[in-house]
Design a protein around this motif. Structure first.
Motif, mmCIF file in Angstrom:
data_model
loop_
_atom_site.group_PDB
_atom_site.id
_atom_site.type_symbol
_atom_site.label_atom_id
_atom_site.label_comp_id
_atom_site.label_asym_id
_atom_site.label_seq_id
_atom_site.Cartn_x
_atom_site.Cartn_y
_atom_site.Cartn_z
ATOM 1 N N GLY A 149 35.700 74.075 50.922
ATOM 2 C CA GLY A 149 35.771 75.498 50.637
ATOM 3 C C GLY A 149 36.213 75.871 49.238
ATOM 4 N N LEU A 150 36.708 74.894 48.471
ATOM 5 C CA LEU A 150 37.227 75.187 47.136
ATOM 6 C C LEU A 150 36.656 74.214 46.113
ATOM 7 N N ASP A 151 36.585 74.670 44.871
ATOM 8 C CA ASP A 151 36.188 73.801 43.766
ATOM 9 C C ASP A 151 37.441 73.320 43.043
ATOM 10 N N PHE A 152 37.507 72.032 42.775
ATOM 11 C CA PHE A 152 38.644 71.462 42.069
ATOM 12 C C PHE A 152 38.166 70.802 40.784
ATOM 13 N N ASP A 153 39.051 70.780 39.787
ATOM 14 C CA ASP A 153 38.726 70.158 38.502
ATOM 15 C C ASP A 153 39.162 68.702 38.457
ATOM 16 N N LEU A 154 40.082 68.320 39.361
ATOM 17 C CA LEU A 154 40.551 66.930 39.386
ATOM 18 C C LEU A 154 41.302 66.697 40.691
ATOM 19 N N ILE A 155 41.158 65.485 41.242
ATOM 20 C CA ILE A 155 41.876 65.094 42.455
ATOM 21 C C ILE A 155 42.847 63.968 42.102
ATOM 22 N N VAL A 156 44.107 64.137 42.479
ATOM 23 C CA VAL A 156 45.116 63.084 42.361
ATOM 24 C C VAL A 156 45.376 62.596 43.777
ATOM 25 N N MET A 157 45.084 61.332 44.050
ATOM 26 C CA MET A 157 45.068 60.876 45.438
ATOM 27 C C MET A 157 45.769 59.542 45.624
ATOM 28 N N ASP A 158 46.621 59.494 46.646
ATOM 29 C CA ASP A 158 47.285 58.248 47.014
ATOM 30 C C ASP A 158 46.275 57.327 47.682
ATOM 31 N N VAL A 159 46.389 56.036 47.432
ATOM 32 C CA VAL A 159 45.461 55.072 48.026
ATOM 33 C C VAL A 159 45.855 54.741 49.459
ATOM 34 N N MET A 160 47.128 54.414 49.665
ATOM 35 C CA MET A 160 47.574 53.934 50.975
ATOM 36 C C MET A 160 47.971 55.098 51.870
ATOM 37 N N MET A 161 46.990 55.635 52.592
ATOM 38 C CA MET A 161 47.238 56.698 53.555
ATOM 39 C C MET A 161 46.796 56.228 54.932
ATOM 40 N N PRO A 162 47.440 56.687 56.003
ATOM 41 C CA PRO A 162 47.016 56.290 57.345
ATOM 42 C C PRO A 162 45.623 56.815 57.658
ATOM 43 N N GLY A 163 44.876 56.043 58.435
ATOM 44 C CA GLY A 163 43.512 56.453 58.749
ATOM 45 C C GLY A 163 42.591 56.170 57.577
ATOM 46 N N GLU A 164 41.937 57.197 57.091
ATOM 47 C CA GLU A 164 41.035 57.056 55.953
ATOM 48 C C GLU A 164 41.842 56.919 54.666
ATOM 49 N N THR A 165 41.654 55.823 53.952
ATOM 50 C CA THR A 165 42.423 55.580 52.730
ATOM 51 C C THR A 165 41.865 56.376 51.551
ATOM 52 N N GLY A 166 42.628 56.369 50.464
ATOM 53 C CA GLY A 166 42.161 57.034 49.250
ATOM 54 C C GLY A 166 40.897 56.406 48.705
ATOM 55 N N ILE A 167 40.754 55.088 48.860
ATOM 56 C CA ILE A 167 39.537 54.399 48.417
ATOM 57 C C ILE A 167 38.341 54.882 49.226
ATOM 58 N N ASP A 168 38.527 54.962 50.550
ATOM 59 C CA ASP A 168 37.436 55.421 51.418
ATOM 60 C C ASP A 168 37.020 56.843 51.064
ATOM 61 N N LEU A 169 38.009 57.713 50.867
ATOM 62 C CA LEU A 169 37.690 59.107 50.551
ATOM 63 C C LEU A 169 37.025 59.214 49.189
ATOM 64 N N THR A 170 37.442 58.384 48.244
ATOM 65 C CA THR A 170 36.810 58.385 46.920
ATOM 66 C C THR A 170 35.327 58.055 47.037
ATOM 67 N N ARG A 171 35.011 57.024 47.800
ATOM 68 C CA ARG A 171 33.600 56.650 47.993
ATOM 69 C C ARG A 171 32.824 57.806 48.612
ATOM 70 N N SER A 172 33.425 58.460 49.589
ATOM 71 C CA SER A 172 32.760 59.564 50.265
ATOM 72 C C SER A 172 32.537 60.745 49.334
ATOM 73 N N VAL A 173 33.555 61.092 48.550
ATOM 74 C CA VAL A 173 33.441 62.210 47.609
ATOM 75 C C VAL A 173 32.343 61.937 46.591
ATOM 76 N N ARG A 174 32.246 60.682 46.152
ATOM 77 C CA ARG A 174 31.258 60.325 45.128
ATOM 78 C C ARG A 174 29.813 60.470 45.603
ATOM 79 N N GLU A 175 29.609 60.566 46.896
ATOM 80 C CA GLU A 175 28.247 60.739 47.405
ATOM 81 C C GLU A 175 27.690 62.114 47.077
ATOM 82 N N THR A 176 28.589 63.093 46.868
ATOM 83 C CA THR A 176 28.130 64.467 46.642
ATOM 84 C C THR A 176 28.754 65.145 45.433
ATOM 85 N N SER A 177 29.779 64.539 44.841
ATOM 86 C CA SER A 177 30.508 65.223 43.769
ATOM 87 C C SER A 177 30.965 64.235 42.702
ATOM 88 N N GLN A 178 31.053 64.733 41.470
ATOM 89 C CA GLN A 178 31.560 63.922 40.361
ATOM 90 C C GLN A 178 32.901 64.451 39.860
#
Length: 233
Positions: free
Chosen positions: A47-76
């Motif tokens: 719902g929002l546009d961001f200019d930069l994401i600061v993200m922890d890698v070690m999170m329960p469930g979906e990790t920061g690495i996993d989310l990074t890969r997912s975000v890269r499919e649609t956004s730079q």
């Protein structure tokens, strides 16, 4: 982009760290939103546009690495990963997933601020004026230097902020070999073998986007003992 106009998203499951970072970055002049996990981040990103994401890698469930890969499919949108792991291999995994930079915990908040500002400065600004583009031919691809855009015919190819900065660096010195050390400096990174290895990863990712055969590059060549060189048509 004026850095203090930027909207940042902090993704960290540790509420104390997340709130401290939000307060620190808001005092630095940024607009800051927070997400407690990957699922929460996805809802905000939808719902929002961001200019930069600061993200922890070690999170329960979906990790920061996993989310990074997912975000890269649609956004730079630029992504800075925070990790307690200091090993080079773990950092390389983050870069290969599509992150623009990483910062190992523990870190000084001022260093985080410097990294954020450096990434935002690398993000190409939108050119409002209609300027006759200066374009480099790369076989089936073309790179518009003025606009910072890569095209395959009439199809735009997504570049990360770091990949675009590399293209601009190479475009300013076509046919000249540029060393890893120089590339590290141009990107505003700290010197060191780990950073030079990170450059190799970024080059590999970039080759996948501009080369017909990335394993036998025609346009982004390796110059033995000297570095890398862009050799357009």
């Amino acid at each position: 982009m004026n850095d203090v106009d930027a909207h940042l998203l902090i993704v960290d499951d540790d509420e104390r760290i997340r709130m401290l970072l939000q307060k620190f970055l808001m005092r630095a002049g940024f607009l800051v939103s927070g997400a407690r996990d990957a699922a929460h981040a996805r809802r905000l990103l939808a719902g929002l546009d961001f200019d930069l994401i600061v993200m922890d890698v070690m999170m329960p469930g979906e990790t920061g690495i996993d989310l990074t890969r997912s975000v890269r499919e649609t956004s730079q949108v630029p992504i800075l990963l925070l990790t307690a792991r200091g090993e080079t291999e773990d950092r390389i995994v983050g870069l290969e997933a599509g992150a623009d930079d990483y910062l190992a915990k523990p870190f000084e908040p001022k260093e985080l601020l410097l990294r954020i500002n450096a990434i935002l400065r690398r993000v190409p600004e939108v050119v409002a004026e209609q300027i006759r583009p200066k374009v480099l031919g790369l076989g089936a691809f073309s790179y518009d230097i003025e606009r910072g855009e890569l095209w395959q015919g009439e199809v735009p190819i997504r570049l990360t902020a770091t990949e675009n900065q590399l293209m601009k660096i190479f475009s300013a010195a076509v046919g000249e070999a540029i060393s890893r050390v120089t590339l590290v400096e141009e990107l505003g990174r700290d010197r060191g073998q780990a950073q030079e290895r990170a450059i190799d990863v970024q080059i590999t990712r970039l080759r996948r986007k501009i080369e017909r055969d990335p394993k036998q590059p025609r346009y982004l060549q390796t110059v033995r003992g000297a570095g890398y060189m862009l050799a357009p048509d």
